[in-house]
Enzyme design. Structure first.
Site, PDB file in Angstrom:
ATOM      1  N   ALA A   1      -6.139 -36.660  32.824  1.00  0.00           N
ATOM      2  CA  ALA A   1      -6.664 -38.038  33.291  1.00  0.00           C
ATOM      3  C   ALA A   1      -7.533 -38.811  32.240  1.00  0.00           C
ATOM      4  O   ALA A   1      -7.605 -40.088  32.280  1.00  0.00           O
ATOM      5  CB  ALA A   1      -7.828 -37.671  34.466  1.00  0.00           C
ATOM      6  N   THR A   2      -8.121 -38.102  31.226  1.00  0.00           N
ATOM      7  CA  THR A   2      -8.811 -38.799  30.118  1.00  0.00           C
ATOM      8  C   THR A   2      -7.720 -39.757  29.357  1.00  0.00           C
ATOM      9  O   THR A   2      -8.043 -40.861  28.964  1.00  0.00           O
ATOM     10  CB  THR A   2      -9.176 -37.933  29.140  1.00  0.00           C
ATOM     11  OG1 THR A   2     -10.182 -36.902  29.817  1.00  0.00           O
ATOM     12  CG2 THR A   2      -9.989 -38.528  27.867  1.00  0.00           C
TER      13      THR A   2
ATOM     14  N   ASN B   1     -17.422 -37.834  40.273  1.00  0.00           N
ATOM     15  CA  ASN B   1     -17.349 -36.733  40.159  1.00  0.00           C
ATOM     16  C   ASN B   1     -18.721 -35.679  40.258  1.00  0.00           C
ATOM     17  O   ASN B   1     -18.472 -34.535  40.636  1.00  0.00           O
ATOM     18  CB  ASN B   1     -16.648 -36.190  38.718  1.00  0.00           C
ATOM     19  CG  ASN B   1     -17.504 -37.022  37.704  1.00  0.00           C
ATOM     20  OD1 ASN B   1     -17.299 -38.333  37.874  1.00  0.00           O
ATOM     21  ND2 ASN B   1     -17.946 -36.285  36.689  1.00  0.00           N
TER      22      ASN B   1
ATOM     23  N   GLN C   1     -11.131 -37.371  41.124  1.00  0.00           N
ATOM     24  CA  GLN C   1     -11.823 -36.668  42.010  1.00  0.00           C
ATOM     25  C   GLN C   1     -11.266 -36.898  43.551  1.00  0.00           C
ATOM     26  O   GLN C   1     -11.366 -35.894  44.510  1.00  0.00           O
ATOM     27  CB  GLN C   1     -13.301 -36.749  42.036  1.00  0.00           C
ATOM     28  CG  GLN C   1     -13.905 -36.245  40.585  1.00  0.00           C
ATOM     29  CD  GLN C   1     -13.845 -34.585  40.663  1.00  0.00           C
ATOM     30  OE1 GLN C   1     -13.387 -33.917  41.540  1.00  0.00           O
ATOM     31  NE2 GLN C   1     -13.931 -34.188  39.424  1.00  0.00           N
TER      32      GLN C   1
ATOM     33  N   SER D   1      -5.285 -36.160  37.518  1.00  0.00           N
ATOM     34  CA  SER D   1      -5.254 -35.039  36.651  1.00  0.00           C
ATOM     35  C   SER D   1      -4.686 -33.956  37.431  1.00  0.00           C
ATOM     36  O   SER D   1      -4.818 -33.611  38.499  1.00  0.00           O
ATOM     37  CB  SER D   1      -6.672 -34.721  36.124  1.00  0.00           C
ATOM     38  OG  SER D   1      -6.401 -33.713  35.287  1.00  0.00           O
ATOM     39  N   ALA D   2      -3.681 -33.099  36.732  1.00  0.00           N
ATOM     40  CA  ALA D   2      -3.126 -31.799  37.322  1.00  0.00           C
ATOM     41  C   ALA D   2      -4.413 -30.743  37.594  1.00  0.00           C
ATOM     42  O   ALA D   2      -4.099 -30.212  38.587  1.00  0.00           O
ATOM     43  CB  ALA D   2      -1.749 -31.393  36.492  1.00  0.00           C
ATOM     44  N   HIS D   3      -5.184 -30.504  36.808  1.00  0.00           N
ATOM     45  CA  HIS D   3      -5.961 -29.304  36.801  1.00  0.00           C
ATOM     46  C   HIS D   3      -6.997 -29.548  37.933  1.00  0.00           C
ATOM     47  O   HIS D   3      -7.852 -28.616  38.049  1.00  0.00           O
ATOM     48  CB  HIS D   3      -6.579 -28.836  35.301  1.00  0.00           C
ATOM     49  CG  HIS D   3      -7.574 -29.955  35.015  1.00  0.00           C
ATOM     50  ND1 HIS D   3      -8.887 -29.382  34.971  1.00  0.00           N
ATOM     51  CD2 HIS D   3      -7.764 -30.970  34.004  1.00  0.00           C
ATOM     52  CE1 HIS D   3      -9.670 -30.169  34.640  1.00  0.00           C
ATOM     53  NE2 HIS D   3      -8.975 -31.074  33.768  1.00  0.00           N
TER      54      HIS D   3
ATOM     55  N   CYS E   1     -27.475 -30.336  29.883  1.00  0.00           N
ATOM     56  CA  CYS E   1     -27.190 -31.472  28.886  1.00  0.00           C
ATOM     57  C   CYS E   1     -26.132 -31.044  27.813  1.00  0.00           C
ATOM     58  O   CYS E   1     -25.825 -30.008  27.566  1.00  0.00           O
ATOM     59  CB  CYS E   1     -28.418 -31.833  28.075  1.00  0.00           C
ATOM     60  SG  CYS E   1     -30.155 -31.480  28.663  1.00  0.00           S
TER      61      CYS E   1
HETATM   62  C1  LIG Z   1     -12.133 -34.475  35.206  1.00  0.00           C
HETATM   63  C2  LIG Z   1     -12.192 -36.004  35.402  1.00  0.00           C
HETATM   64  C3  LIG Z   1     -11.557 -36.778  34.438  1.00  0.00           C
HETATM   65  C4  LIG Z   1     -11.054 -36.232  33.169  1.00  0.00           C
HETATM   66  O1  LIG Z   1      -9.801 -35.378  33.469  1.00  0.00           O
HETATM   67  P1  LIG Z   1      -8.804 -34.624  32.405  1.00  0.00           P
HETATM   68  O2  LIG Z   1      -7.645 -34.415  33.045  1.00  0.00           O
HETATM   69  O3  LIG Z   1      -9.627 -33.456  32.391  1.00  0.00           O
HETATM   70  O4  LIG Z   1      -8.822 -35.495  31.214  1.00  0.00           O
HETATM   71  C5  LIG Z   1     -11.711 -38.082  34.533  1.00  0.00           C
HETATM   72  N1  LIG Z   1     -12.200 -38.737  35.630  1.00  0.00           N
HETATM   73  C6  LIG Z   1     -12.950 -38.183  36.423  1.00  0.00           C
HETATM   74  C7  LIG Z   1     -13.744 -38.703  37.419  1.00  0.00           C
HETATM   75  C8  LIG Z   1     -12.799 -36.416  36.326  1.00  0.00           C
HETATM   76  O5  LIG Z   1     -13.315 -35.911  37.311  1.00  0.00           O
END
Ligand SMILES: *Cc1c(COP(=O)(O)O)cnc(C)c1O
Length: 402
Positions: free
Chosen positions: A74-75, A154, A182, A202-204, A329
């Site tokens: 997702a990044t 998130n 999310q 995102s898949a994970h 933090c």
């Molecule tokens: C986890 C997350 C991401 C990043 O996803 P990755 O696949 O780990 O890069 C981006 N946006 C939100 C809201 C997330 O929770």
């Protein structure tokens, strides 16, 4: 892993579903072909598997398979969407609207564009994490090319009024990018009724492999164009070159097909567990909920235990439960949760916050046990805490904990 450890951080990542793993495994061994090498059957098998996965991801979000490209997560999808629009539509204007509570993948991309001469509006939220739609609409100028607002937060689980945002964007001819990382697998998403133009997932986060994501790019009404992000062999319509991560992509497709089939059941399970979790947590004195709990993801609870040091609570529970703490933090930012601070909460309250996120493997017994661990840990910390003593004796400045 310690078998009694209770994992309640499913918003951070999820374990791979056994069905997903079984679907992906053959593409690491027997069917290892390169999806771009389709002069022989090994490559064709891989290409076909990618095509099926693309269809499964598309179906799960109400898109057409031609509108989905695969990324590394997702990044990357957020980066491609925001930078891609910024570059393609800069002739129209250089103004982007986002919000202070967005994920860093969105905020830091916007920050980077700001340094390159783009103008960014960071919408504030109220203390519940809600954005104001009137202010959103009034922030749009003739130079506005993009609205980047997430589906659900998130940290707090707060869900944005995505359909209304989509309508406002459409009315003003502005592209709407939504980070739905999310929301996917927790609430129903439909890019057509939600009027989303670009969407990151995102898949994970959905019980598939790490290192794979997808970006939805609308093809009609309007057709959205983003500039290429990675240059090379021209994969993924030339937007994102690089040999496809076939096992990851297959895993994501399978995970999406499970969501399509089982979302209703998943949601009702989450809702029961979340209700129980929240009821029990609120029996711990001075526990407050962060974020608009009435409009939030069915799996996410964010609470602060007031008049108590967040770091001390974390130390007391962290070997037994996996949760995300507002006091943990990041190395370069010596401040508690920027999301809670951005919502207007005090540093004390943000540092005493905990995000508890339920997943498919969570049981009622785990919820009971986790609350007991919190209850015990907090009462021990409070018994030794001068802040708690001051609070009880009316000497603590209560404003510091708003
Ligand atoms: C986890 C997350 C991401 C990043 O996803 P990755 O696949 O780990 O890069 C981006 N946006 C939100 C809201 C997330 O929770």
């Amino acid at each position: 892993m310690n078998t009694s450890f209770i994992y309640l951080d499913y918003n951070a990542t999820t374990p791979c579903d056994e069905r997903v793993l079984q679907a992906a495994l053959p593409y690491m061994t027997e069917f290892f072909g390169n999806a771009a090498s389709n002069t022989y059957s090994l490559g064709t098998y891989a290409a076909n598997a990618v095509k099926i996965a693309r269809g499964e991801v598309a179906k799960c979000i109400g898109a057409d398979e031609s509108e989905v490209i695969f990324t590394s997560g997702a990044t990357e999808s957020c980066n491609i969407a925001i930078r891609g629009v910024a570059e393609t539509y800069q002739h129209k204007g250089k103004h982007i609207i986002t919000a202070v509570t967005e994920h860093k993948a969105v905020l830091d991309t916007c920050n980077a564009l700001e340094k390159e001469g783009y103008q960014i509006t960071y919408l504030a939220t109220d203390q519940q994490g809600n954005i104001n739609l009137d202010i959103l609409e009034k922030s749009i100028t003739p130079a506005t090319i993009l609205i980047a607002l997430m589906y659900a937060n998130n940290e707090t689980g707060v869900i944005h009024p995505v359909q209304s945002i989509g309508k406002i964007a459409k009315k003003h001819g502005v592209i709407f990018f939504c980070d739905a990382t999310q929301a996917l697998g927790k609430i129903a998403i439909d890019v057509v009724t939600d009027e989303i133009d670009l969407m990151a997932v995102s898949a994970h986060k959905i019980y598939a492999l790490k290192g794979t994501g997808a970006l939805y790019i609308r093809r009609k009404q309007p057709r959205v164009t983003v500039a290429p992000f990675l240059f090379g062999g021209g994969h993924e319509k030339g937007l994102r070159s690089g040999t496809l991560n076939v096992p990851g992509i297959v895993s994501m497709g399978k995970a999406c097909s499970i969501i399509t089939a089982e979302l209703i059941d998943i949601q009702s399970k989450y809702t029961i567990l979340k209700t129980k979790l929240l009821q029990q947590l609120l029996t711990i004195p001075q526990t407050v909920v962060n974020g608009n709990i009435d409009v939030s993801l069915p799996n996410t609870v964010n609470v602060s235990f007031l008049y108590t040091e967040g770091k001390a609570i974390l130390a007391a529970v962290k070997d037994k439960i996996g949760i995300s703490a507002g006091s943990a933090c990041t190395a370069h930012l010596n401040k508690p949760s920027y999301v809670l601070l951005a919502m207007g909460h005090s540093e004390n309250r943000a540092a005493a916050s905990f995000r508890i996120s339920i997943g498919r493997n969570t049981t009622e017994a785990q919820i009971d046990e986790a609350v007991n661990i919190f209850r015990k840990g907090i009462s021990e910390v409070r018994a030794a805490s001068y802040i708690w003593k001051n609070y009880q004796e009316g000497r603590e400045n209560l404003q510091h904990w708003k």
